[in-house]
Design a protein around this motif. Sequence first.
Motif, PDB file in Angstrom:
ATOM      1  N   VAL A  63     -15.399   3.991 -41.727  1.00 11.72           N
ATOM      2  CA  VAL A  63     -15.695   2.660 -41.188  1.00 11.72           C
ATOM      3  C   VAL A  63     -17.103   2.603 -40.599  1.00 11.72           C
ATOM      4  O   VAL A  63     -17.853   1.636 -40.810  1.00 11.72           O
ATOM      5  CB  VAL A  63     -14.635   2.279 -40.140  1.00 11.72           C
ATOM      6  CG1 VAL A  63     -15.001   0.963 -39.465  1.00 11.72           C
ATOM      7  CG2 VAL A  63     -13.262   2.179 -40.789  1.00 11.72           C
ATOM      8  N   ARG A  72     -15.358  -0.611 -48.136  1.00 12.65           N
ATOM      9  CA  ARG A  72     -14.608  -1.874 -48.114  1.00 12.65           C
ATOM     10  C   ARG A  72     -13.099  -1.645 -48.082  1.00 12.65           C
ATOM     11  O   ARG A  72     -12.351  -2.521 -47.690  1.00 12.65           O
ATOM     12  CB  ARG A  72     -14.979  -2.728 -49.335  1.00 12.65           C
ATOM     13  CG  ARG A  72     -16.419  -3.219 -49.330  1.00 12.65           C
ATOM     14  CD  ARG A  72     -16.683  -4.142 -50.495  1.00 12.65           C
ATOM     15  NE  ARG A  72     -16.463  -3.474 -51.759  1.00 12.65           N
ATOM     16  CZ  ARG A  72     -17.393  -2.764 -52.402  1.00 12.65           C
ATOM     17  NH1 ARG A  72     -18.601  -2.632 -51.874  1.00 12.65           N
ATOM     18  NH2 ARG A  72     -17.135  -2.183 -53.545  1.00 12.65           N
ATOM     19  N   ARG A  73     -12.665  -0.465 -48.530  1.00  9.90           N
ATOM     20  CA  ARG A  73     -11.240  -0.141 -48.487  1.00  9.90           C
ATOM     21  C   ARG A  73     -11.090   1.377 -48.385  1.00  9.90           C
ATOM     22  O   ARG A  73     -11.973   2.136 -48.804  1.00  9.90           O
ATOM     23  CB  ARG A  73     -10.486  -0.677 -49.702  1.00  9.90           C
ATOM     24  CG  ARG A  73     -10.977  -0.140 -51.031  1.00  9.90           C
ATOM     25  CD  ARG A  73     -10.182  -0.732 -52.185  1.00  9.90           C
ATOM     26  NE  ARG A  73     -10.325  -2.171 -52.209  1.00  9.90           N
ATOM     27  CZ  ARG A  73     -11.297  -2.799 -52.866  1.00  9.90           C
ATOM     28  NH1 ARG A  73     -12.227  -2.108 -53.512  1.00  9.90           N
ATOM     29  NH2 ARG A  73     -11.371  -4.106 -52.868  1.00  9.90           N
ATOM     30  N   LEU A 122     -10.462  -2.505 -41.806  1.00  4.60           N
ATOM     31  CA  LEU A 122     -10.580  -2.529 -43.263  1.00  4.60           C
ATOM     32  C   LEU A 122      -9.191  -2.464 -43.884  1.00  4.60           C
ATOM     33  O   LEU A 122      -8.244  -1.994 -43.258  1.00  4.60           O
ATOM     34  CB  LEU A 122     -11.407  -1.330 -43.762  1.00  4.60           C
ATOM     35  CG  LEU A 122     -12.880  -1.269 -43.352  1.00  4.60           C
ATOM     36  CD1 LEU A 122     -13.497   0.030 -43.863  1.00  4.60           C
ATOM     37  CD2 LEU A 122     -13.649  -2.449 -43.899  1.00  4.60           C
ATOM     38  N   ASP A 165     -12.492   6.751 -49.731  1.00  5.10           N
ATOM     39  CA  ASP A 165     -13.068   5.433 -49.475  1.00  5.10           C
ATOM     40  C   ASP A 165     -14.097   5.124 -50.543  1.00  5.10           C
ATOM     41  O   ASP A 165     -14.573   6.014 -51.254  1.00  5.10           O
ATOM     42  CB  ASP A 165     -13.722   5.383 -48.081  1.00  5.10           C
ATOM     43  CG  ASP A 165     -14.936   6.285 -47.973  1.00  5.10           C
ATOM     44  OD1 ASP A 165     -16.015   5.900 -48.461  1.00  5.10           O
ATOM     45  OD2 ASP A 165     -14.819   7.387 -47.397  1.00  5.10           O
ATOM     46  N   GLY A 185     -17.127   3.936 -50.120  1.00  9.67           N
ATOM     47  CA  GLY A 185     -18.417   3.744 -49.481  1.00  9.67           C
ATOM     48  C   GLY A 185     -19.572   4.348 -50.258  1.00  9.67           C
ATOM     49  O   GLY A 185     -19.433   4.758 -51.427  1.00  9.67           O
TER      50      GLY A 185
END
Length: 421
Positions: free
Chosen positions: A308, A314-315, A276, A375, A377
Motif C-alpha cells: 500500500v 491497485r489490488r 485497497l 500485488d 504494483g
Amino acid sequence: MVMWVRRGLRISVGLVIGGGTAVVSLVYAVLSGLALLCVFVWPRVRQAVLRAVARGARRLAQVERRRLAYFLDVEIGSSYGGSRALGYLAVRWLLAPLGCLVVFSALIGALYGSLIIWGWPMFHSYNRDEQVYSSVAGMFLLFLAAQSLFGVVALEQRLAWHFLGADPRDELRRRIEELASSRAGVVAAVDDERRRIERDLHDGVQQRLVALGMLLGRARRGQDAARTQALLAQAHEESRQALDELREVAWRVYPTVLDEAGLRAALETVAERVGLPVRLDYGLTAEPATEVRTVAYFVISEAVTNAVKHSGARRVHIAVTRAPAESAPPAPMPVAAGLGARDGQPQPAPPRPPARTARSADRAPSFVLRARVTDDGAGGADPTGSGLLGLARRVAAIDGTLRVDSPPGGPTTITAELPCA
C-alpha cells in the motif's frame, strides 16, 4: 500386489546395474590407488593427481546417487568430498555381488516356483510329485529372495549414508552456527521493531497528545464562549484521532484477535483495514501453532502494508495454503527486488535456513504453511531494506524460508514457507 511386484522389479534392475557399476568403481579405485602410489614422493604431482582422482570419484558417485534415487528410492545429498566419494567406490564392490546373488536367487525361485504351471506339459515324463516339491521349494526361495531384496536396499542405504551423507559433526556445527545467526537476527529484528514503535508513538500519538494539550490550554484561557466551544470540539477530535493511532500502534505490536479468533480472522481484519481491494484465499483446515501463525501474520501484514505504501498497487492477493514438507526449498531468500525497504541502507543477508539432508529426515516437519502475498504494483524495490530483512529474520528463526520476486514493473510476490509439526 502389482505395486509391490513393480517395486521389486525396479529394485532388481537397480541391483543388477549396481553390480556393473561396482566393477567400474573397483577398477577406478585400484587404478587411482596405483596412480597415487606412483607419484607419492612428488608432492605437487601428487596433489594434481589427487584432485583429478577426486573429480572422477565425485562423478562416479553422482552416477551411484542417481541409481539409488531412481531404482532404490534412496536420496543422498551432494555435500560429500572427493575423498569420501573415493572411499565409497572402494568399499561398495563388496556389497554389489550380494545384490546380484539375491536377484539371481529370485529368478531361480520364480523359475522353479512356476514349474507346477509350465512343467507338466513340457516334462510329462518326470514324476509329478517331484515337480510339486520343486515348485514349493522354488516359491520358498522366491520368498526369501524377495525379503533379501529389501535387506540389500537397506545395506545400500546405510553404506551411502555413511560415506556420502553429511558428517554428524559438520551438521551439528552448521546447526549451531545457524542457531546463533538466527538468534542474533531475532534480536536485531526486535530492536528494529522497538525503534519503529517508538517512532510511531513519537511521530503520531505523542504529537496528537501535545496538540490536544495545547487546544485545552487555549480553551481554558479563552474569554470568548463560541471560540472556547470550537477549541473544545477540535480537542475532542484530536483525542479521537490519538486513540485511533494508539489502537493502530497496539495492533501492529500484536493483535489480540490472533489469539482470540485465530489466523484467518486476523488476516480478514488486515484485509478490511487496507484501503485497497484485497482477496484472501485461506486453505488451512486447522489452526497452526502459535509461533507459526504469529510469524505468518506479521509477514502478511507487513507485506500488505508495504504494498500500500511503496508499490502503488491497485489490488492485493493473499493466499495461505498447506504444502507437503518436502516441497520446502532449502535455499535462503534470494537477492531479488522486493517491497518493504524503509531506507536504502545495505543490510547483511538474512540467516540461511538449515539444509535438509537424509540424516535430518527424522526431524523434518509434517507439512509447510505457505503464505503468499501478490500485488500489481511497480515492483523493483530493494530486498535488503529493513522491512523485508526483518521479515526474513522472523522466518529464519523458525527454520522457514522467505522468497521475494519483484522485477521492475511488477508484479511483486512475497512467499514465506514455515515448517509446521
